[in-house]
Design a protein around this motif. Structure first.
Motif, PDB file in Angstrom:
ATOM      1  N   MET A 180       0.732  -1.097   0.012  1.00 37.05           N
ATOM      2  CA  MET A 180       0.031   0.077  -0.091  1.00 37.05           C
ATOM      3  C   MET A 180       0.873   1.193  -0.012  1.00 37.05           C
ATOM      4  O   MET A 180       1.626   1.343   0.879  1.00 37.05           O
ATOM      5  N   SER A 181       0.272   2.030  -0.778  1.00 35.00           N
ATOM      6  CA  SER A 181       1.236   3.290  -0.917  1.00 35.00           C
ATOM      7  C   SER A 181       0.841   4.311   0.457  1.00 35.00           C
ATOM      8  O   SER A 181      -0.102   4.213   0.852  1.00 35.00           O
ATOM      9  N   SER A 182       1.843   5.277   0.721  1.00 32.98           N
ATOM     10  CA  SER A 182       1.436   6.141   1.864  1.00 32.98           C
ATOM     11  C   SER A 182       1.284   7.414   1.452  1.00 32.98           C
ATOM     12  O   SER A 182       1.582   8.246   2.468  1.00 32.98           O
ATOM     13  N   SER A 183       1.113   7.866   0.477  1.00 30.20           N
ATOM     14  CA  SER A 183       1.103   9.144  -0.065  1.00 30.20           C
ATOM     15  C   SER A 183      -0.337   9.600  -0.205  1.00 30.20           C
ATOM     16  O   SER A 183      -0.696   9.354  -1.362  1.00 30.20           O
ATOM     17  N   LEU A 184      -1.047  10.476   0.491  1.00 29.84           N
ATOM     18  CA  LEU A 184      -2.242  10.927   0.190  1.00 29.84           C
ATOM     19  C   LEU A 184      -2.363  12.182   1.296  1.00 29.84           C
ATOM     20  O   LEU A 184      -2.276  11.655   2.398  1.00 29.84           O
ATOM     21  N   MET A 185      -3.196  13.183   0.871  1.00 24.01           N
ATOM     22  CA  MET A 185      -3.349  14.259   1.817  1.00 24.01           C
ATOM     23  C   MET A 185      -4.459  13.623   2.890  1.00 24.01           C
ATOM     24  O   MET A 185      -5.074  13.082   2.600  1.00 24.01           O
ATOM     25  N   LEU A 186      -4.278  14.749   4.018  1.00 18.36           N
ATOM     26  CA  LEU A 186      -5.355  14.490   5.098  1.00 18.36           C
ATOM     27  C   LEU A 186      -6.522  15.296   4.647  1.00 18.36           C
ATOM     28  O   LEU A 186      -6.617  16.272   4.245  1.00 18.36           O
ATOM     29  N   VAL A 187      -7.719  14.884   4.995  1.00 20.72           N
ATOM     30  CA  VAL A 187      -8.942  15.536   4.578  1.00 20.72           C
ATOM     31  C   VAL A 187      -9.666  15.713   5.775  1.00 20.72           C
ATOM     32  O   VAL A 187     -10.123  14.712   6.432  1.00 20.72           O
ATOM     33  N   VAL A 188     -10.010  16.808   6.309  1.00 21.17           N
ATOM     34  CA  VAL A 188     -10.240  17.059   7.863  1.00 21.17           C
ATOM     35  C   VAL A 188     -11.780  17.662   7.863  1.00 21.17           C
ATOM     36  O   VAL A 188     -11.870  18.822   7.248  1.00 21.17           O
ATOM     37  N   GLY A 189     -12.656  17.122   8.574  1.00 27.02           N
ATOM     38  CA  GLY A 189     -14.081  17.797   8.560  1.00 27.02           C
ATOM     39  C   GLY A 189     -14.781  17.973   7.246  1.00 27.02           C
ATOM     40  O   GLY A 189     -15.624  18.865   7.322  1.00 27.02           O
ATOM     41  N   CYS A 190     -14.505  17.224   6.224  1.00 22.30           N
ATOM     42  CA  CYS A 190     -15.089  17.404   5.086  1.00 22.30           C
ATOM     43  C   CYS A 190     -15.411  15.646   4.584  1.00 22.30           C
ATOM     44  O   CYS A 190     -14.489  15.091   4.421  1.00 22.30           O
ATOM     45  N   SER A 191     -16.873  15.793   4.141  1.00 20.71           N
ATOM     46  CA  SER A 191     -17.198  14.390   3.708  1.00 20.71           C
ATOM     47  C   SER A 191     -16.991  14.271   2.069  1.00 20.71           C
ATOM     48  O   SER A 191     -17.113  13.251   1.677  1.00 20.71           O
ATOM     49  N   THR A 192     -16.557  15.339   1.534  1.00 21.23           N
ATOM     50  CA  THR A 192     -16.247  15.150   0.125  1.00 21.23           C
ATOM     51  C   THR A 192     -14.835  14.833  -0.102  1.00 21.23           C
ATOM     52  O   THR A 192     -14.067  15.501   0.387  1.00 21.23           O
ATOM     53  N   ARG A 204      -3.745   6.930  -1.239  1.00 16.72           N
ATOM     54  CA  ARG A 204      -3.445   6.174  -2.303  1.00 16.72           C
ATOM     55  C   ARG A 204      -3.249   4.925  -1.980  1.00 16.72           C
ATOM     56  O   ARG A 204      -2.531   4.231  -0.961  1.00 16.72           O
ATOM     57  N   GLY A 205      -3.674   3.808  -2.708  1.00 22.49           N
ATOM     58  CA  GLY A 205      -3.761   2.480  -2.783  1.00 22.49           C
ATOM     59  C   GLY A 205      -4.724   1.885  -1.758  1.00 22.49           C
ATOM     60  O   GLY A 205      -5.155   0.722  -1.894  1.00 22.49           O
ATOM     61  N   TYR A 206      -5.720   2.920  -1.318  1.00 21.71           N
ATOM     62  CA  TYR A 206      -6.904   2.501  -0.552  1.00 21.71           C
ATOM     63  C   TYR A 206      -8.307   2.775  -1.123  1.00 21.71           C
ATOM     64  O   TYR A 206      -9.305   1.952  -0.716  1.00 21.71           O
ATOM     65  N   GLY A 207      -8.181   3.600  -2.313  1.00 18.17           N
ATOM     66  CA  GLY A 207      -9.649   4.001  -2.728  1.00 18.17           C
ATOM     67  C   GLY A 207     -10.503   4.497  -1.874  1.00 18.17           C
ATOM     68  O   GLY A 207     -10.029   5.190  -1.095  1.00 18.17           O
ATOM     69  N   ASN A 208     -11.628   4.216  -1.916  1.00 19.92           N
ATOM     70  CA  ASN A 208     -12.592   5.014  -1.022  1.00 19.92           C
ATOM     71  C   ASN A 208     -12.603   4.015   0.241  1.00 19.92           C
ATOM     72  O   ASN A 208     -12.916   2.686   0.402  1.00 19.92           O
ATOM     73  N   LEU A 209     -12.360   4.927   1.458  1.00 20.17           N
ATOM     74  CA  LEU A 209     -11.562   4.104   2.534  1.00 20.17           C
ATOM     75  C   LEU A 209     -12.524   4.658   3.722  1.00 20.17           C
ATOM     76  O   LEU A 209     -12.956   5.832   3.951  1.00 20.17           O
ATOM     77  N   VAL A 210     -12.900   3.770   4.683  1.00 21.21           N
ATOM     78  CA  VAL A 210     -13.668   4.128   5.828  1.00 21.21           C
ATOM     79  C   VAL A 210     -12.801   3.673   7.067  1.00 21.21           C
ATOM     80  O   VAL A 210     -12.020   2.397   7.045  1.00 21.21           O
ATOM     81  N   ILE A 211     -12.427   4.504   7.950  1.00 24.66           N
ATOM     82  CA  ILE A 211     -11.448   3.984   9.156  1.00 24.66           C
ATOM     83  C   ILE A 211     -12.590   4.244  10.343  1.00 24.66           C
ATOM     84  O   ILE A 211     -13.030   5.429  10.377  1.00 24.66           O
ATOM     85  N   VAL A 212     -12.599   3.194  11.306  1.00 25.81           N
ATOM     86  CA  VAL A 212     -13.273   3.363  12.468  1.00 25.81           C
ATOM     87  C   VAL A 212     -12.688   3.082  13.571  1.00 25.81           C
ATOM     88  O   VAL A 212     -11.874   2.067  13.771  1.00 25.81           O
ATOM     89  N   LYS A 213     -12.777   3.956  14.619  1.00 27.02           N
ATOM     90  CA  LYS A 213     -12.133   3.898  15.645  1.00 27.02           C
ATOM     91  C   LYS A 213     -12.831   3.308  17.056  1.00 27.02           C
ATOM     92  O   LYS A 213     -13.963   3.799  17.029  1.00 27.02           O
ATOM     93  N   HIS A 214     -12.587   2.056  17.350  1.00 32.14           N
ATOM     94  CA  HIS A 214     -13.386   1.469  18.367  1.00 32.14           C
ATOM     95  C   HIS A 214     -12.917   1.758  19.735  1.00 32.14           C
ATOM     96  O   HIS A 214     -13.749   1.737  20.663  1.00 32.14           O
ATOM     97  N   ASP A 215     -11.801   2.121  20.096  1.00 31.92           N
ATOM     98  CA  ASP A 215     -11.329   2.654  21.486  1.00 31.92           C
ATOM     99  C   ASP A 215     -10.090   3.252  21.299  1.00 31.92           C
ATOM    100  O   ASP A 215      -9.421   3.605  20.304  1.00 31.92           O
ATOM    101  N   ASN A 216      -9.290   3.504  22.442  1.00 33.89           N
ATOM    102  CA  ASN A 216      -7.904   4.261  22.546  1.00 33.89           C
ATOM    103  C   ASN A 216      -6.808   3.164  22.026  1.00 33.89           C
ATOM    104  O   ASN A 216      -5.620   3.599  21.788  1.00 33.89           O
ATOM    105  N   THR A 217      -7.136   1.982  21.681  1.00 29.31           N
ATOM    106  CA  THR A 217      -6.193   0.950  21.190  1.00 29.31           C
ATOM    107  C   THR A 217      -6.559   0.731  19.738  1.00 29.31           C
ATOM    108  O   THR A 217      -5.590   0.281  19.007  1.00 29.31           O
ATOM    109  N   TYR A 218      -7.759   0.256  19.233  1.00 33.14           N
ATOM    110  CA  TYR A 218      -8.455  -0.382  17.898  1.00 33.14           C
ATOM    111  C   TYR A 218      -8.922   0.376  16.956  1.00 33.14           C
ATOM    112  O   TYR A 218      -9.545   1.235  17.411  1.00 33.14           O
TER     113      TYR A 218
END
Length: 240
Positions: free
Chosen positions: A1-13, A171-185
């Motif tokens: 997986m590539s590690s290059s893409l910008m952060l998108v903050v507070g925007c659902s677009t 990049r490398g993830y396409g349309n991505l969702v990240i879910v935070k389950h707690d302070n560990t996972y």
């Protein structure tokens, strides 16, 4: 997986233009102090946050609080980025549970634990995020598992949590969702054709959060990752 893409903050677009990362010839190579990360070539805020098990929004807020001129879209090699919450700072958490008459696919809140921390049961138990054959096993390079399927098939939250990222800027993830389950996972769900949640949404285990797709890959599949304190681990032993 590539590690290059910008952060998108507070925007659902979703955004596809990468952040500007400058390689300064005078960038420091000294180790970062505790709670900080020193930017390397190719880093982005989104990747830094994911690799340290933090919500991208939180990382930006902490750094802006410490330095009002901090620009999350422009980081330079050698910069120090705060990746641990300052004392007394609240991080992304699951909202307080309230009665709801909405249908099961809607966002449902869960109780807020003491001290504003999300606390899951020890050794988190995950449900399978999609139906299908595992075509890619966890490895040092894959960092998760790949589940084959068809475009449009449901992608489900593996456990209760809060959406801390929904977009297509890693990049490398396409349309991505990240879910935070707690302070560990954290769990990550990549290559979706459609996202059904946005940053800040609270989700429940088994809730449909996306539809399977083939964005940024060659075949329809779900790439699923589990991060423990920011480190990728094999999710298979946690799935039931």
């Amino acid at each position: 997986m590539s590690s290059s893409l910008m952060l998108v903050v507070g925007c659902s677009t979703p955004r596809t233009k990468p952040a500007s990362v400058t390689d300064r010839s005078g960038g420091s190579s000294e180790p970062a102090p505790p709670g900080y990360y020193r930017v390397k070539k190719g880093d982005t805020l989104a990747r830094i946050a994911l690799d340290h098990g933090q919500a991208p929004r939180d990382v930006v807020q902490w750094n802006k609080a410490a330095n009002p001129s901090f620009n999350p879209n422009v980081i330079e090699v050698g910069d120090l980025i705060m990746v641990k919450a300052p004392a007394g700072t609240k991080t992304a958490k699951v909202a307080e549970k309230k009665p709801s008459s909405e249908k099961s696919d809607s966002v449902v809140s869960t109780p807020e634990p003491a001290k504003n921390e999300v606390v899951a049961e020890p050794g988190i138990r995950l449900s399978w995020p999609a139906k299908g054959k595992v075509t890619g096993e966890f490895s040092e390079t894959n960092k998760g598992i790949d589940i084959a399927g068809k475009v449009g098939e449901p992608v489900l939250a593996a456990s209760d949590g809060k959406v801390v990222y929904a977009g297509n800027s890693l990049r490398g993830y396409g349309n991505l969702v990240i879910v935070k389950h707690d302070n560990t996972y954290l769990t990550a769900y990549a290559h979706n054709s459609k996202l059904l949640v946005k940053e800040g949404d609270t989700v429940r285990k088994g809730q449909k959060i996306a539809e399977m797709g083939d964005t940024d890959t060659t075949a329809a599949k779900l790439h699923f990752e589990l991060r423990v304190n920011g480190k990728p681990v094999n999710p298979t032993p946690y799935l039931q």
